[in-house]
Write a protein that holds these residues in place. Structure first.
Motif, PDB file in Angstrom:
ATOM      1  N   ARG A 159       0.822  -1.209   0.000  1.00  0.00           N
ATOM      2  CA  ARG A 159       0.000   0.000   0.000  1.00  0.00           C
ATOM      3  C   ARG A 159       0.855   1.258   0.000  1.00  0.00           C
ATOM      4  NH1 ARG A 159      -2.238   2.606   4.202  1.00  0.00           N
ATOM      5  NH2 ARG A 159      -1.498   1.016   5.638  1.00  0.00           N
ATOM      6  N   LEU A 160       1.907   1.221   0.783  1.00  0.00           N
ATOM      7  CA  LEU A 160       2.863   2.319   0.824  1.00  0.00           C
ATOM      8  C   LEU A 160       4.194   1.793   0.331  1.00  0.00           C
ATOM      9  CD1 LEU A 160       1.973   3.907   4.289  1.00  0.00           C
ATOM     10  CD2 LEU A 160       1.263   4.690   2.031  1.00  0.00           C
ATOM     11  N   MET A 161       4.623   2.239  -0.839  1.00  0.00           N
ATOM     12  CA  MET A 161       5.855   1.748  -1.451  1.00  0.00           C
ATOM     13  C   MET A 161       6.819   2.904  -1.676  1.00  0.00           C
ATOM     14  SD  MET A 161       5.431  -1.551  -1.942  1.00  0.00           S
ATOM     15  CE  MET A 161       6.604  -1.969  -3.219  1.00  0.00           C
ATOM     16  N   ASN A 162       8.105   2.583  -1.536  1.00  0.00           N
ATOM     17  CA  ASN A 162       9.141   3.547  -1.870  1.00  0.00           C
ATOM     18  C   ASN A 162       9.417   3.481  -3.366  1.00  0.00           C
ATOM     19  OD1 ASN A 162       9.941   4.443   0.920  1.00  0.00           O
ATOM     20  ND2 ASN A 162      10.330   2.241   1.129  1.00  0.00           N
ATOM     21  N   PRO A 163       9.933   4.569  -3.955  1.00  0.00           N
ATOM     22  CA  PRO A 163      10.258   4.544  -5.394  1.00  0.00           C
ATOM     23  C   PRO A 163      11.226   3.411  -5.698  1.00  0.00           C
ATOM     24  CG  PRO A 163      10.375   6.781  -4.543  1.00  0.00           C
ATOM     25  CD  PRO A 163      10.205   5.877  -3.348  1.00  0.00           C
ATOM     26  N   PRO A 164      10.992   2.657  -6.792  1.00  0.00           N
ATOM     27  CA  PRO A 164      11.879   1.530  -7.113  1.00  0.00           C
ATOM     28  C   PRO A 164      13.291   1.990  -7.427  1.00  0.00           C
ATOM     29  CG  PRO A 164      10.370   1.967  -8.909  1.00  0.00           C
ATOM     30  CD  PRO A 164       9.925   2.822  -7.781  1.00  0.00           C
ATOM     31  N   GLN A 165      14.242   1.161  -6.998  1.00  0.00           N
ATOM     32  CA  GLN A 165      15.655   1.419  -7.255  1.00  0.00           C
ATOM     33  C   GLN A 165      16.291   0.150  -7.808  1.00  0.00           C
ATOM     34  OE1 GLN A 165      17.859   3.239  -3.984  1.00  0.00           O
ATOM     35  NE2 GLN A 165      15.933   3.843  -3.009  1.00  0.00           N
ATOM     36  N   THR A 166      17.329   0.325  -8.601  1.00  0.00           N
ATOM     37  CA  THR A 166      18.112  -0.809  -9.070  1.00  0.00           C
ATOM     38  C   THR A 166      19.281  -0.992  -8.119  1.00  0.00           C
ATOM     39  OG1 THR A 166      17.500  -0.387 -11.368  1.00  0.00           O
ATOM     40  CG2 THR A 166      19.452  -1.756 -10.981  1.00  0.00           C
ATOM     41  N   VAL A 167      19.358  -2.171  -7.514  1.00  0.00           N
ATOM     42  CA  VAL A 167      20.357  -2.402  -6.473  1.00  0.00           C
ATOM     43  C   VAL A 167      20.881  -3.824  -6.575  1.00  0.00           C
ATOM     44  CG1 VAL A 167      18.584  -3.058  -4.812  1.00  0.00           C
ATOM     45  CG2 VAL A 167      20.793  -2.246  -3.970  1.00  0.00           C
ATOM     46  N   SER A 168      22.138  -4.005  -6.160  1.00  0.00           N
ATOM     47  CA  SER A 168      22.757  -5.323  -6.162  1.00  0.00           C
ATOM     48  C   SER A 168      22.225  -6.156  -5.006  1.00  0.00           C
ATOM     49  CB  SER A 168      24.279  -5.181  -6.052  1.00  0.00           C
ATOM     50  OG  SER A 168      24.880  -6.414  -5.730  1.00  0.00           O
ATOM     51  N   VAL A 169      21.906  -7.419  -5.269  1.00  0.00           N
ATOM     52  CA  VAL A 169      21.433  -8.311  -4.208  1.00  0.00           C
ATOM     53  C   VAL A 169      22.551  -8.542  -3.190  1.00  0.00           C
ATOM     54  CG1 VAL A 169      20.575 -10.636  -3.712  1.00  0.00           C
ATOM     55  CG2 VAL A 169      19.739  -9.401  -5.719  1.00  0.00           C
ATOM     56  N   THR A 170      23.788  -8.565  -3.637  1.00  0.00           N
ATOM     57  CA  THR A 170      24.916  -8.692  -2.712  1.00  0.00           C
ATOM     58  C   THR A 170      24.925  -7.530  -1.724  1.00  0.00           C
ATOM     59  OG1 THR A 170      26.245  -9.847  -4.369  1.00  0.00           O
ATOM     60  CG2 THR A 170      27.427  -8.817  -2.546  1.00  0.00           C
TER      61      THR A 170
END
Length: 472
Positions: free
Chosen positions: A318-329
């Motif tokens: 319901r409340l989401m932050n803007p999507p970011q591209t990030v390394s899983v590591t």
């Protein structure tokens, strides 16, 4: 003397079939007068070609035969002329009738062409695929939508072909079986089936029926197919929505029951120790009063933690932050730092695979996923002398699958689904509210992934697997 027969014949030809006899009698009379004049010395005998009455008889016979033959000839000529006239009349009548029939035929052909043009215009402008087949399954005619769907340049290129020439063998065999069933039963059939439209598989509602002659004999089959792909997609979406709503309703029921049960426990504790506190205050027992306050405080803290976790769970999706591209590591390292105290306290070795791929999503929520899974693994290490947590990735049919693996106490198979429920705790004396794995599951699903656990049983450790699309 020869001029008389010639006159008789000419008169017959010019004046009709009665003239030969008339001119024969006239000629005979003229000759008789000449003979009479010669006999009586009225004319010069040197000018006469007669020598006596015997010659007159001979001439009379010749004239009679000439008249008779001329009459026969004239009758034949007249009869032939009459027949020719009748034939000519008949030919003229036949020619007129032929011209009339030709004009009617041309008019009928023009009407037929117009009717065909009207019918073709109707068929080609229908939003359906329409066809007509013979008993062998050969197309006798189709409309433009079917020709386009089959990838053919024109209607004429489809006529004479069968389904085996236009589509996949499996579908062609099914269509042929339907046609044979219709031919055998002489009944119509409506089905929903997959058909190809310009190489793309779509859902069609197909109506098929036999073509019968006036005696009830089957001549072939006909039918039309209507594209219902959008309707099927809407139905599937509706079914998915219904299932989702049913699942949410079931989850809401479990949530309501669980919340009422788990919130009731600290309230009962508070209520009970308030009663004891009242008695201890009346008795002036300060030590017991401190004990009562401590239990009330712990119960209130537990309730606060439960409410905070429930609020956190309700915010996911319901409340989401803007999507970011990030390394899983990077996500795994950040999460392990947040639980570094527990890791060091229990001397757990955490191994994070390098160069894990990048994902796009709500970064703080994705950190929560790794934080809860690492914390959960550390918490349930049991008596493992060399506790270890491995974080990495594998590929299942080209799909990246991340995992958090531990060598701790393990999980029995009957709990593999249950542990993701709200307030589910396998050991009641452990820390926490039992919301952690429910939070993890919700975050992963909001990102379009899925999560599950694998374990060989108690004492065999556990591995939590989850997927995260590389694009969000």
């Amino acid at each position: 003397m020869l001029c008389y027969p010639a006159v008789i014949i000419l008169a017959g030809l010019l004046l009709g079939k009665q003239a030969p006899f008339i001119f024969a009698w006239l000629s005979l009379g003229a000759i008789a007068l000449i003979v009479y004049a010669e006999v009586n010395g009225l004319i010069n005998s040197q000018l006469s070609f007669l020598t006596g009455y015997d010659d007159l008889i001979t001439i009379a016979i010749i004239l009679a035969l000439t008249a008779a033959l001329t009459q026969i000839l004239m009758n034949n000529l007249i009869a032939n002329a009459e027949r020719a006239r009748r034939h000519e009349t008949a030919l003229l009548e036949a020619h007129h009738q032929l011209q009339t029939y030709t004009r009617q035929l041309e008019q009928q052909e023009q009407i037929l062409r117009q009717s065909e043009a009207y019918l073709r215009a109707i068929l080609d402008n229908l939003p359906f695929q329409v066809w007509l087949k013979d008993l062998e399954g050969r197309f006798l005619t189709v409309n433009e939508p079917l020709a386009r769907a089959a990838g053919m340049p024109s209607i004429q290129t489809v006529i004479g072909k069968t389904d085996f020439d236009l589509t996949q063998k499996e579908l062609a065999e099914k269509y042929r079986a339907d046609d044979q069933e219709i031919i055998k039963s002489k009944s119509q059939k409506t089905i929903e089936e997959i058909m190809f439209d310009q190489g793309q598989a779509k859902w069609f509602e197909t109506y098929k029926r036999p073509i019968l002659d006036e005696n009830g004999q089957v001549l072939g089959t006909t039918g039309f197919a209507r594209d219902i792909t959008e309707r099927k997609q809407a139905e599937e979406e509706r079914e998915a929505l219904i299932k989702e709503l049913e699942a949410k309703n079931a989850e809401l029921e479990r949530f309501t029951y669980t919340v009422s049960h788990d919130l009731k426990s600290p309230l009962v504790t508070i209520k009970g120790f308030l009663g004891w506190l009242e008695k201890d205050i009346a008795a002036g027992n300060t030590e017991r009063m401190q004990h009562d306050f401590q239990h009330i405080r712990e119960a209130a803290t537990k309730m606060q933690n439960l409410l905070d976790d429930l609020l956190e769970l309700s915010r996911i999706g319901r409340l989401m932050n803007p999507p970011q591209t990030v390394s899983v590591t990077e996500l795994a390292r950040e999460a392990s730092q947040l639980v570094a105290g527990q890791i060091e306290a229990r001397r757990v070795q955490v191994n994070i695979a390098p160069n894990l791929p990048f994902v796009s999503g709500d970064r703080p929520r994705l950190v929560e996923v790794f934080q809860n899974l690492i914390d959960n693994a550390v918490k349930f290490m049991g008596d493992q002398p060399a506790p270890c947590v491995d974080i990495g990735m594998r590929e299942d049919e080209g799909e990246p699958v991340f995992f958090v693996r531990d060598n701790g106490s393990g999980i029995a198979a009957r709990y593999h689904q249950r542990i993701f429920g709200l307030f589910e705790r396998l050991e009641q004396n452990t820390e926490g509210t039992g919301v952690g794995l429910a939070l993890v599951k919700r975050i992963v699903e909001v990102h379009g992934g899925r999560i599950w656990v694998e374990s060989d049983g108690p004492g065999q450790g556990s591995t939590f697997y989850f997927t995260l699309p590389l694009t969000f």
